[in-house]
Design an enzyme around this catalytic site. Structure first.
Site, mmCIF file in Angstrom:
data_model
loop_
_atom_site.group_PDB
_atom_site.id
_atom_site.type_symbol
_atom_site.label_atom_id
_atom_site.label_comp_id
_atom_site.label_asym_id
_atom_site.label_seq_id
_atom_site.Cartn_x
_atom_site.Cartn_y
_atom_site.Cartn_z
ATOM 1 N N LYS A 202 -41.397 -7.264 7.340
ATOM 2 C CA LYS A 202 -41.341 -5.842 6.980
ATOM 3 C C LYS A 202 -40.188 -5.138 7.698
ATOM 4 O O LYS A 202 -39.508 -4.285 7.120
ATOM 5 C CB LYS A 202 -42.666 -5.153 7.301
ATOM 6 C CG LYS A 202 -43.825 -5.589 6.424
ATOM 7 C CD LYS A 202 -43.538 -5.375 4.951
ATOM 8 C CE LYS A 202 -44.709 -5.760 4.081
ATOM 9 N NZ LYS A 202 -44.402 -5.668 2.627
ATOM 10 N N ASP B 297 -41.087 -15.793 -11.758
ATOM 11 C CA ASP B 297 -41.391 -16.245 -10.406
ATOM 12 C C ASP B 297 -40.242 -15.791 -9.518
ATOM 13 O O ASP B 297 -39.127 -16.319 -9.609
ATOM 14 C CB ASP B 297 -41.531 -17.768 -10.389
ATOM 15 C CG ASP B 297 -41.943 -18.296 -9.020
ATOM 16 O OD1 ASP B 297 -41.836 -17.545 -8.026
ATOM 17 O OD2 ASP B 297 -42.351 -19.469 -8.941
ATOM 18 N N ILE C 5 -50.519 -2.422 -5.636
ATOM 19 C CA ILE C 5 -49.524 -1.352 -5.576
ATOM 20 C C ILE C 5 -48.499 -1.510 -6.689
ATOM 21 O O ILE C 5 -48.067 -0.527 -7.289
ATOM 22 C CB ILE C 5 -48.844 -1.335 -4.191
ATOM 23 C CG1 ILE C 5 -49.842 -0.837 -3.138
ATOM 24 C CG2 ILE C 5 -47.595 -0.445 -4.209
ATOM 25 C CD1 ILE C 5 -49.323 -0.883 -1.711
ATOM 26 N N THR D 274 -56.482 -0.687 -3.501
ATOM 27 C CA THR D 274 -56.167 -1.795 -4.399
ATOM 28 C C THR D 274 -57.457 -2.499 -4.813
ATOM 29 O O THR D 274 -58.535 -2.244 -4.260
ATOM 30 C CB THR D 274 -55.250 -2.807 -3.702
ATOM 31 O OG1 THR D 274 -55.944 -3.314 -2.543
ATOM 32 C CG2 THR D 274 -53.949 -2.154 -3.261
ATOM 33 N N TYR E 125 -45.712 -11.130 9.410
ATOM 34 C CA TYR E 125 -45.770 -9.930 8.576
ATOM 35 C C TYR E 125 -44.820 -8.852 9.112
ATOM 36 O O TYR E 125 -44.018 -8.277 8.372
ATOM 37 C CB TYR E 125 -47.202 -9.395 8.545
ATOM 38 C CG TYR E 125 -47.400 -8.169 7.678
ATOM 39 C CD1 TYR E 125 -47.697 -8.286 6.325
ATOM 40 C CD2 TYR E 125 -47.293 -6.888 8.218
ATOM 41 C CE1 TYR E 125 -47.881 -7.161 5.530
ATOM 42 C CE2 TYR E 125 -47.477 -5.760 7.443
ATOM 43 C CZ TYR E 125 -47.770 -5.905 6.094
ATOM 44 O OH TYR E 125 -47.941 -4.780 5.314
#
Length: 281
Positions: free
Chosen positions: A178, A74, A18, A209, A174
């Site tokens: 989010k 980074d 993305i 992707t 996750y």
């Protein structure tokens, strides 16, 4: 859409996926796009990712009519991020768009525990890595962007999020990260609105992707034709970046397919994807 020629964007995690698509979507409207990430070569990457890196993305941006600038960074290291923003301002004099896309969970996906494994059987590093690059990194980059944008009285910050912020998705770590990204968008938007700076969480749909294209080779149930291209996400962000009235909705969670309908954005295949709100919200 209006041109983005002369506008300066930073897209984190732009080597592939993305992030790369976002960079291309901004570049095709003429933007100067700094593509950040750690990947400079294909060393250590699986075969289907060997040709993805910050230099390749920057080259494709320039080929589309924008100005692509690769920048190794980074996003787990604050000093590198601070230097990135300093150098961009020194060279360009401004920053108009920041897209926080870098995500630290990628290395865990291939670990065999990312999906269908209860949190107590997963390593704590799964949370730590997504927090460090994906939440904390968004906060840090937003801080440095805000220092510039508030002086300009103008700017756009997009945090790439997903429906996992609102419902169970993949794993506990996750979803927690989010949801926190969405709260970060809402609260930074609250403090930045008076300075003319908009902030949004953006939910893509199912995106084709490099990883998904590879996975589809082994799972015939995956229909790539129905997916959004990564570049489509960039086109949606470009539409927001060219709308001076977008700030009226600052702080909200936006769904890419719904942004596309509002601004008549089409994907690279000429289609306009459907929103997944009814299925996933």
């Amino acid at each position: 859409m209006k041109s983005l020629k002369g506008k300066v964007a930073i897209v984190t995690g732009g080597s592939r996926g993305i992030g790369k698509g976002v960079a291309l979507g901004l570049g095709e409207l003429g933007a100067i796009v700094y593509v950040t990430g750690r990947t400079e070569t294909g060393e250590g990457l699986p075969d289907f990712l060997k040709d993805t890196n910050i230099y390749k993305t920057a080259e494709e941006i320039t080929g589309l009519g924008g100005v692509g600038i690769p920048y190794k960074c980074d996003h787990a290291k604050d000093e590198e991020v601070e230097l990135l923003f300093k150098k961009v301002v020194e060279k360009e004099g401004r920053i108009d768009i920041l897209v926080n896309n870098a995500w630290g969970g990628g290395a865990h996906v291939m670990g065999g525990y990312f999906f269908n494994t209860p949190f107590w059987q997963q390593p704590v590093s799964l949370l730590e890595d997504q927090y460090t690059v994906g939440l904390r990194s968004n906060y840090v980059a937003s801080k440095f962007a805000a220092e510039v944008m508030t002086k300009q009285k103008q700017g756009l910050i997009i945090n790439i999020s997903f429906f996992g912020g609102r419902r169970y998705w993949n794993n506990v770590a996750y979803g927690v990260c989010k949801a926190a990204v969405d709260k970060l968008s809402a609260d930074t938007a609250h403090e930045l609105k008076d300075y003319g700076v908009s902030v949004f969480s953006l939910y893509p749909g199912n995106v084709s992707t490099e990883g998904m294209l590879e996975y589809a080779k082994y799972d015939k149930g995956i229909d790539i034709e129905k997916m959004e291209s990564p570049q489509f996400i960039g086109r949606c962000i470009a539409a927001l970046a060219t709308d001076e009235k977008a700030i009226k909705d600052t702080g909200k969670i936006l769904i890419a397919a719904e942004v596309a309908k509002a601004y008549d954005v089409i994907d690279i295949d000429g289609k306009q994807p459907e929103s997944l709100r009814q299925q996933l919200w």
